[in-house]
Design a protein around this motif. Structure first.
Motif, PDB file in Angstrom:
ATOM      1  N   GLU A   1       0.855  -1.109  -0.075  1.00  0.00           N
ATOM      2  CA  GLU A   1      -0.347   0.150   0.044  1.00  0.00           C
ATOM      3  C   GLU A   1       0.811   0.854   0.430  1.00  0.00           C
ATOM      4  O   GLU A   1       0.609   2.215   0.184  1.00  0.00           O
ATOM      5  N   GLY A   2       1.962   1.047  -0.306  1.00  0.00           N
ATOM      6  CA  GLY A   2       3.139   1.993   0.271  1.00  0.00           C
ATOM      7  C   GLY A   2       3.690   2.413  -1.073  1.00  0.00           C
ATOM      8  O   GLY A   2       3.445   2.372  -2.035  1.00  0.00           O
ATOM      9  N   ASP A   3       4.964   3.057  -1.015  1.00  0.00           N
ATOM     10  CA  ASP A   3       5.918   3.873  -1.844  1.00  0.00           C
ATOM     11  C   ASP A   3       6.926   2.094  -1.531  1.00  0.00           C
ATOM     12  O   ASP A   3       7.792   1.679  -0.905  1.00  0.00           O
TER      13      ASP A   3
ATOM     14  N   ARG B   1       8.576   1.358  -4.691  1.00  0.00           N
ATOM     15  CA  ARG B   1       9.441   2.233  -6.148  1.00  0.00           C
ATOM     16  C   ARG B   1      10.370   1.384  -6.503  1.00  0.00           C
ATOM     17  O   ARG B   1      11.243   0.981  -7.162  1.00  0.00           O
TER      18      ARG B   1
ATOM     19  N   HIS C   1       3.736   0.692  -8.113  1.00  0.00           N
ATOM     20  CA  HIS C   1       4.674   2.360  -8.097  1.00  0.00           C
ATOM     21  C   HIS C   1       6.218   1.495  -8.424  1.00  0.00           C
ATOM     22  O   HIS C   1       7.592   2.447  -9.191  1.00  0.00           O
TER      23      HIS C   1
END
Lengths: 730, 329
Positions: B138-140, B142, B302
């Motif tokens: 659910e976060g970043d 990348r 991401h």
């Protein structure tokens, strides 16, 4: 004899405007220079702060009892009380003081915080989400139109703007932005505070030696006369170190309470989370231009966040420098769960530049015109120094070989997956001085000292002062002993906004010329000549036309008798002053190569042409520009604050994770100082900020020229480039 | 950093005696370039640190007809400078790409393989599985995994040498408290995708250590590594690929392609290898191998850009292994 406060003409200088090593360069290179972090008095205790793990919460309790019992811990204390609201991750909630780093670390780990979690919002780029979360303020803005409504037409603005767009030969619409970055001072914020016998010495890492002592007085219940702020060297501030800060005064209180010196420097992650960030900025821009690319109408809406309470990028930097006669601009401030923004080198200008000079370049792209020509034609829409920009553009273009290398956007030759491109941007800044004091002492044995509560951010304040006084007295630079870095010295300017060099040059030249007038008077009496006929040159005070007639500096000083000559310098920069001025231009051009397959951008060549009025020290002036260009490359290609979208945690708040360029990423840098007589005659103007403004737009424009596609939001990381290319394909 | 005991054994046996069978009680110190940071941040909090610096048997490089036998405490710089490493350009390229004099001269081969993930949720104290993978999902994410990420583990294996070594068929000698614990296994077996927080990303028991890496002779194999890096610094690459190929009569008869920074373990791409068999290596076939590699990619919210980067890294590693121009910088 009335003293005339001027600089000598270019052909009559001896050291002014030359290229000089820093007087403290050796100390800095060898580690002899002591920064605030290096100050370790006997009996010193170490303090560290605990940051709140949550970006938005209410404190239920902070239990430090277990921490207090850790061996080697002297004190563990909550800095917040139950009910207090925390609005960004890392806000300081407790502090532990101990004998060793290990004891303090164990103490910090033993603190138990209990928090009631509140709703977090950090998605600053998404204006709709901000509005939905009620985190967007009411918009502000300004409309400026050449025509006026003929009657009571309430919809005139919209109709007129619509008409201007309809009549434009070309209309460009785009989305542009620049993400938030931190100051990333190599030396974090903090101090070593030493309380002894009712007096405080604060070794504070500060850009503001003159202005911070008083901030300790209230919390310590003493008056400022019992406080000395000391800062000989500072490891980076960039606008974030003007205040003692809560952790500074807390350190002093702890030293008083424990009756021992205490050092409290922020940990790296707390430094990034609390002690300075530059607001982001995002904009929708619509431009109408004629068929030559001259902008006729500008319409923009930008939004940004300066943190929970901080301000956003203000409206007046949109559009930036090139301001057409008709424009409408709107700004919305977004509140996020992040620490308040602080001034960052050229506050708001890099964002304004990155959000508007990119859009201007897109006009050139759409018309298939040379960006150089479009920028040049749009100088008609520049308020000040249009001629300087034109000259600087010519020089920069020559240095980067613009004409030979130029190709229309996206139409350059490719070598496999590699394409190259050119881009440019222009900028402006003030850089005028503020009233500052100093004391100049000339000793009967010929020694010269100066005193001012200024500071050296690493860029060469000591050297500038030494050059100014050496020129004034006709002495070598090494003959001047410069004393700065203590609040007990005569008050001087803080170092921010590029005001230092103009400020200290005014005060020291002023005081120096006053002192010299007195010296000349003594010599004139001795030699029975007119004081007006004397000059200070080559280590002598002598007759202007007959160098053999005079006294050596030392002989002249012996006329002072028993006591040193003490003269106060009072620089008061004003429009009338011939010593300093305000307002510069500046042009930068970048050449990049982009790998279309990986999205990796590489700097090939980067040219900066910069005016700064009269140059005091060419070498440090060039260094300032090199440094700014590198810092600009960082913001254009690498740096960004990365927050967890859900929790607001600052994910890359470590040096290992916060990406910055290395020497291999810089390419060739070319600096040209633009100092024709017309600029030199304006006197000294500060240089710290202007060259850091243009890199974002210039590099973005070069990447767009290479790819034929605008990657709207900085930094231009491989992810950002590839995501943009992919969206474009879709 | 929590206070700890420091042990400096002088033999493998002595070192093993200092190690606890309980996870986390003891940690092994090699070059220290990763462990110190983890201890300062209290991500690991051992009661005892066991330094292998004075264990002489772990510092040697032996080259013979069986290949190369490299001690776990050999520094990256020592390995790079050893004459026998010239036959393994894949390894040399990976070491050079680390581009930090400090990491090359202080970091060891064993430490490079056993370093902990760089995942920012892990480094911020949320555990290796980032509280069962939800923080990452659910976060970043990348820089997170695009392969093998369906379970809670979504971090990427940080090792920059493992892809090259695995592609070359390296084996690892692992020793433990008892003589029968000693085992020599394919290097890829050192890595695993943890299923729960009691497991680490290595298959080592808490009281086992990596002693040597055994590299077979390169023979007829062309080999190369290619990293896509964001900048010239010591930061970890965005993705990496290593390839070994045997080409007979201009067509590939054997291939091994291993990806780095894309999965919780070094990721052996059978798809990429299969696609190039019986074909000559050229821009087109190497590109197709890249496409095959990503056919099983499952990017997170991401990190889809890493799919494209894997395509390019596989293509360029293959071209490089075949001695061809790779394009790019």
């Amino acid at each position: 004899m009335a003293v005339e406060y001027t600089w000598p003409p270019r052909d009559q200088t001896s050291v002014l405007g030359g290229s000089h090593n820093k007087v403290d360069g050796t100390a800095k290179c060898t580690g002899a220079a002591k920064y605030s972090y290096d100050i370790n008095p006997d009996q010193m205790l170490l303090a560290r702060a605990l940051g709140c793990p949550h970006a938005h919460c209410k404190i239920k309790s902070i239990d430090t009892s277990a921490a207090s019992k850790v061996k080697g811990v002297h004190l563990a204390r909550a800095l917040k009380k139950p009910g207090d609201e925390i609005r960004w991750q890392g806000d300081l909630v407790a502090v532990v003081v101990g004998e060793t780093e290990g004891a303090v670390a164990e103490g910090l780990a033993a603190i138990k915080g209990d928090y009631e979690l509140l709703e977090v919002f950090v998605n600053e780029e998404d204006l709709k989400a901000a509005e939905a979360a009620k985190r967007a303020d009411k918009s502000g803005g300004k409309v400026q139109l050449q025509n006026e409504p003929e009657d009571e037409n309430k919809d005139f603005e919209n109709q007129e703007i619509e008409r201007l767009f309809k009549e434009a030969a070309v209309v460009v619409e785009g989305y542009y932005g620049i993400r938030a970055i931190t100051h990333m001072c190599l030396e974090p914020h903090g101090s070593t505070c030493d309380w002894r016998d009712g007096k405080l010495t604060a070794h504070l890492s500060t850009q503001n030696v003159s202005g911070t002592a008083g901030q300790f007085a209230g919390p310590l219940k003493i008056t400022t006369d019992d406080i000395t702020v000391h800062c000989d060297y500072i490891g980076g501030g960039f606008g974030s170190k003007f205040s003692a800060d809560s952790w500074g005064t807390k350190c002093a209180e702890l030293s008083k309470e424990l009756n021992r010196p205490v050092k409290l420097m922020l940990d790296r992650d707390l430094e990034l989370k609390n002690a300075g960030n530059r607001p982001s900025g995002f904009a929708n821009v619509k431009i109408g231009a004629d068929d030559q690319g001259v902008i006729t109408i500008w319409d923009s809406h930008h939004w940004s966040t300066g943190g929970f309470g901080g301000g956003s990028v203000p409206q007046d930097v949109m559009p930036y420098v090139i301001v057409p006669p008709n424009f409408r601009r709107r700004v919305t401030n977004v509140k996020t769960n992040t620490a308040a923004a602080r001034a960052w080198r050229a506050p708001n200008h890099p964002q304004g530049s990155a959000m508007s000079q990119t859009a201007i370049d897109d006009v050139a792209a759409k018309l298939g015109l040379d960006s150089y020509d479009v920028f040049l034609r749009n100088l008609v829409n520049v308020k000040d120094r249009g001629d300087v920009y034109a000259e600087e553009m010519k020089i920069a273009a020559k240095l980067i070989d613009w004409k030979a290398k130029w190709h229309p956007h996206g139409k350059g030759p490719a070598q496999g997956s590699i394409v190259t491109g050119l881009g440019m941007a222009i900028h402006t800044w003030g850089g005028g001085g503020v009233p500052s004091g100093c004391l100049i002492k000339i000793h009967p044995d010929g020694g010269v000292e100066s005193f001012a509560a200024s500071q050296d951010l690493g860029t060469g304040t000591r050297t500038v002062i030494a050059i100014v006084l050496a020129e004034t007295f006709g002495l070598p630079v090494s003959a001047i002993k410069v004393n700065i870095g203590s609040s007990k010295l005569p008050a001087s300017s803080p170092s921010g906004g590029s005001i230092t060099v103009a400020s200290v040059s005014e005060s020291h030249r002023h005081g120096g010329l006053d002192a010299l007038a007195q010296m000349k008077k003594l010599v004139a009496e001795k030699l029975k000549v007119e004081a007006d006929s004397l000059v200070a040159k080559d280590g002598r005070i002598r007759d202007k036309s007959d160098p053999s007639k005079g006294l050596s500096w030392k002989e002249a000083c012996s006329l002072l008798g028993m006591n040193a000559l003490e003269v106060k310098g009072r620089g008061a920069p004003s429009p009338k002053s011939k010593l300093s001025s305000s307002g510069v231009a500046g042009v930068q051009m970048a050449e990049v190569a982009v790998d279309r397959e990986t999205g990796v951008v590489k700097m090939k060549k980067f040219v900066a042409v910069q005016d700064m009025g009269l140059v005091v020290n060419r070498k440090t002036a060039e260094s300032q520009i090199y440094g700014a260009m590198i810092m600009g490359i960082a913001g254009a290609l690498f740096e960004e604050r990365i927050l967890d979208p859900k929790t607001g945690a600052f994910l890359n708040a470590e040096i290992a994770d916060y990406r910055l360029p290395r020497l291999g990423d810089i390419g060739e840098l070319v600096v040209e100082i633009y100092e024709p007589d017309s600029e030199r005659a304006r006197g000294v103007i500060g240089l710290g900020e202007p060259p850091v403004i243009s890199p974002g737009a210039a590099i973005s424009n070069a990447v767009c020229n290479a790819l034929g596609v605008r990657v709207g939001v900085l930094p231009l990381t491989p992810k950002q480039v590839l995501d943009t290319l992919k969206a474009r394909k879709a | 950093m929590k206070a700890f005991e420091y042990a400096a054994p002088r033999s493998e046996q002595e070192a093993l005696e200092f190690l606890s069978a309980d996870r986390g009680r003891t940690e092994v110190l090699a070059g220290g370039t990763d462990l110190l940071g983890l201890m300062k941040k209290l991500i690991v909090t051992p009661d005892r640190v066991v330094s292998l610096r004075q264990v002489g048997s772990l510092h040697t490089i032996d080259a013979d007809s069986q290949g190369l036998r490299v001690g776990a405490m050999v520094t990256l710089e020592e390995l790079l400078d050893h004459p026998a490493s010239a036959q393994y350009p894949a390894v040399q390229q990976a070491i050079r790409s680390i581009s930090s004099q400090q990491l090359q001269s202080q970091g060891t081969l064993g430490g490079e393989l056993c370093q902990r993930p760089r995942c920012w949720y892990f480094r911020d104290g949320h555990g290796l599985l980032a509280e069962s993978g939800t923080a990452i999902a659910e976060g970043d994410n990348r820089y997170h995994a695009i392969f093998g990420n369906s379970g809670p583990a979504k971090f990427v294996c940080p090792s920059r040498l493992a892809p090259a070594l695995i592609a070359l068929g390296a084996r690892v000698r692992v020793i433990g408290p008892n003589a029968e614990d000693e085992t020599v296994m394919p290097l890829e077996h050192l890595f695993r995708t943890p299923k729960h927080d009691q497991q680490r990303e290595h298959s080592l028991a808490p009281d086992q250590i990596v002693a040597q890496i055994l590299l077979p002779p390169v023979g007829e194999r062309g080999n190369a590594s290619y990293e896509v890096r964001h900048g010239a610094g010591p930061e970890y690459p965005l993705v990496a690929a290593a390839a070994t190929i045997v080409a007979i009569g201009g067509v590939v008869s054997e291939a091994r392609i291993v990806l780095g920074q894309v999965a919780p373990t070094p990721w052996i791409s059978a798809e990429a290898a299969a696609s190039i068999i019986s074909l000559p290596v050229n821009e087109e076939t190497a590109g197709a191998a890249g496409d095959a590699a990503v056919s099983v990619a499952t990017p997170l919210s991401h990190n889809e850009y890493k799919v494209q980067l894997v395509r390019v890294a596989v293509k360029r590693a293959l071209l490089l292994a075949a001695g061809l121009e790779t394009g790019g910088f």
